[in-house]
Scaffold this active site. Structure first.
Site, PDB file in Angstrom:
ATOM      1  N   ILE A  16       0.857  -1.190   0.000  1.00  0.00           N
ATOM      2  CA  ILE A  16       0.000   0.000   0.000  1.00  0.00           C
ATOM      3  C   ILE A  16       0.893   1.240   0.000  1.00  0.00           C
ATOM      4  O   ILE A  16       2.114   1.126   0.098  1.00  0.00           O
ATOM      5  CB  ILE A  16      -0.992   0.011   1.192  1.00  0.00           C
ATOM      6  CG1 ILE A  16      -0.289   0.157   2.541  1.00  0.00           C
ATOM      7  CG2 ILE A  16      -1.840  -1.260   1.194  1.00  0.00           C
ATOM      8  CD1 ILE A  16      -1.244   0.387   3.717  1.00  0.00           C
ATOM      9  N   CYS A  17       0.261   2.386  -0.111  1.00  0.00           N
ATOM     10  CA  CYS A  17       0.945   3.672  -0.174  1.00  0.00           C
ATOM     11  C   CYS A  17       2.041   3.777   0.889  1.00  0.00           C
ATOM     12  O   CYS A  17       1.780   3.433   2.032  1.00  0.00           O
ATOM     13  CB  CYS A  17      -0.095   4.771   0.024  1.00  0.00           C
ATOM     14  SG  CYS A  17       0.559   6.407   0.271  1.00  0.00           S
ATOM     15  N   PRO A  18       3.224   4.253   0.595  1.00  0.00           N
ATOM     16  CA  PRO A  18       3.656   4.819  -0.689  1.00  0.00           C
ATOM     17  C   PRO A  18       4.431   3.826  -1.558  1.00  0.00           C
ATOM     18  O   PRO A  18       5.013   4.231  -2.549  1.00  0.00           O
ATOM     19  CB  PRO A  18       4.585   5.949  -0.238  1.00  0.00           C
ATOM     20  CG  PRO A  18       5.264   5.401   0.976  1.00  0.00           C
ATOM     21  CD  PRO A  18       4.228   4.526   1.663  1.00  0.00           C
TER      22      PRO A  18
ATOM     23  N   GLY B  86       1.447   3.611   5.782  1.00  0.00           N
ATOM     24  CA  GLY B  86       0.605   3.750   4.584  1.00  0.00           C
ATOM     25  C   GLY B  86      -0.692   4.448   4.890  1.00  0.00           C
ATOM     26  O   GLY B  86      -1.696   4.246   4.202  1.00  0.00           O
TER      27      GLY B  86
END
Lengths: 90, 352
Positions: A16-18, B86
């Site tokens: 997931i991000c980033p 995240g």
């Protein structure tokens, strides 16, 4: 071009991000060819981050849903799409 | 009931518009895309105009968390944590609602962080106890300077109007890059309602800290009840409601929109999520509030602690993004997650 053979393919599923963004950025920086293919299951990067980035950078973007929560994203640089073909999915 | 309704609606908006402060920073730093940052700044300006107008009119009172020397440091740690996890606390909650197991692990990291802080706080100064006596450190900038909150509200309202005028003039209203502006404006409107009705802006960090207190109580009831942080939290179960309502709203929104799918993390992501959540848990205690409390609640009021916390969070997230961008990225996914094999160059997989 849609259907054109990818010069590089990366798989960022399970991240997931980033991290997916970092992987795409790094791949684009280091690859020689024109077409990067990304297999991804993190929807915000598919729907918001990559379209905005490609629009800004003049890159082509083609998104195909390949599973319930999985997408194949093709990023094309150089002459051609110039950001057209950006589509929402999910 | 108001907490549940407004908290749930906030969850819906965050989920639907994918409002994430972590990606706001990383997209700006790593990709040069500032559309999310623009949306967040506009939302804070809307809140600044609304909050300060209502405070100036006497409808509600300013709320500023205590500023301490630790506030900026805690902000930096929080910024590092939210990038590794995240998502910030709100991002973690809504992504859990979308089925990301990585965010569930980040939530567990938050609980662990709060639990650890509950142990450490016995040997430290407690910021929330410092705030019992009114001091300059517990004020907004308007209070410190002795000026009317309208002096904040009016310029903020003018800035909002000017930005809308510029976007309209440039033909950008309705453009995809302004979608975050719409989302953060809805958040600002809901948070103003929340503040006006409940006398404080939304905060969602209470849910993991209450979970940490509950788990600690199961392990050692006597120690937990005597603990200056965990025992205190255990006595006020309502602290958990806003975050729980937020999570419920986000989950319902994700399910209704067909966006709920259980997704497993790779090992590196799992470790990063837990570590990030843990850091956020430590930092939230020392900042007396998470990013939602400070950036969406305190910053629009120009609360001194929130100005410091926001600077720290932005700095920490920026540093984490720069650091991560120098590490080799993982380009190969799990071999069998979701029933798809890893793709090979030139032979794209097209399942389902």
């Amino acid at each position: 071009m849609p259907g054109e053979k990818a010069d590089r393919s990366i798989d960022v599923r399970g991240q997931i991000c980033p991290y997916p963004t970092l992987a795409v950025r790094q791949a684009l920086r280091t690859m020689d060819g024109q077409v990067l293919e990304v297999l991804i299951d993190y929807e915000p990067t598919v729907v918001t981050t990559l379209p905005a980035f490609c629009r800004k950078a003049g890159l082509g973007l083609e998104v195909t849903r390949v599973g319930e929560a999985c997408w194949k994203v093709r990023i094309t640089r150089g002459k051609g799409l110039h950001g057209k073909g950006v589509q929402e999915c999910g | 009931m108001t907490v549940v309704i407004l908290g749930s609606l906030m969850g819906v908006v965050f989920e639907r518009f994918r409002l994430c402060m972590s990606s706001t920073v990383t997209d700006s730093v790593l990709l040069g895309d500032r559309s999310k940052l623009r949306g967040l700044v506009f939302g804070v300006l809307v809140s600044a105009a609304a909050f300060n107008a209502l405070i100036g009119a006497g409808v509600m009172k300013s709320i500023a968390e205590p500023l301490s020397p630790m506030t900026v440091v805690a902000g930096v740690v929080f910024g590092l944590g939210m990038t590794l996890a995240g998502g910030c606390v709100s991002g973690t909650l809504f992504k859990m609602g979308q089925g990301y197991v990585a965010s569930l692990l980040a939530f567990l990291g938050l609980v662990l962080g709060f639990g650890t802080m509950g142990y450490l706080i016995q040997f430290m100064t407690r910021p929330w106890e410092e705030s019992q006596a009114p001091r300059w450190t517990d004020m907004t900038l308007a209070q410190l300077l002795g000026v009317s909150p309208h002096l904040v509200a009016i310029p903020a309202a003018i800035a909002c109007a000017a930005l809308v005028w510029l976007w309209r003039r440039g033909g950008k209203l309705g453009a995809p890059e302004l979608t975050p502006v719409v989302g953060w404006t809805l958040v600002a409107i809901l948070n103003t309602l929340y503040f006006a009705v409940l006398r404080q802006p939304l905060g969602v960090g209470g849910t993991p800290v209450y979970a940490a207190s509950g788990l600690s109580y199961l392990v050692d009831p006597a120690w937990t009840l005597a603990n200056p942080m965990l025992g205190l939290v255990l006595g006020i179960p309502r602290i958990a409601i806003p975050g729980a309502a937020f999570f419920a709203g986000a989950t319902l929104s994700a399910v209704a929109g067909g966006r709920f799918h259980a997704r497993l993390p790779v090992a590196r992501q799992a470790a990063s999520s837990i570590a990030g959540g843990f850091l956020m848990g430590l930092a939230t205690t020392m900042m007396v509030g998470c990013n939602v409390t400070h950036i969406l609640g305190g910053l629009p009021q120009l609360a001194l602690s929130s100005l410091a916390a926001t600077a720290g969070i932005a700095g920490g997230a920026w540093a984490a993004a720069m650091l991560l961008s120098r590490l080799p990225a993982r380009h190969h996914g799990p071999a069998s997650v979701h029933g798809l094999a890893s793709t090979a160059v030139g032979s794209p997989t097209a399942a389902s």
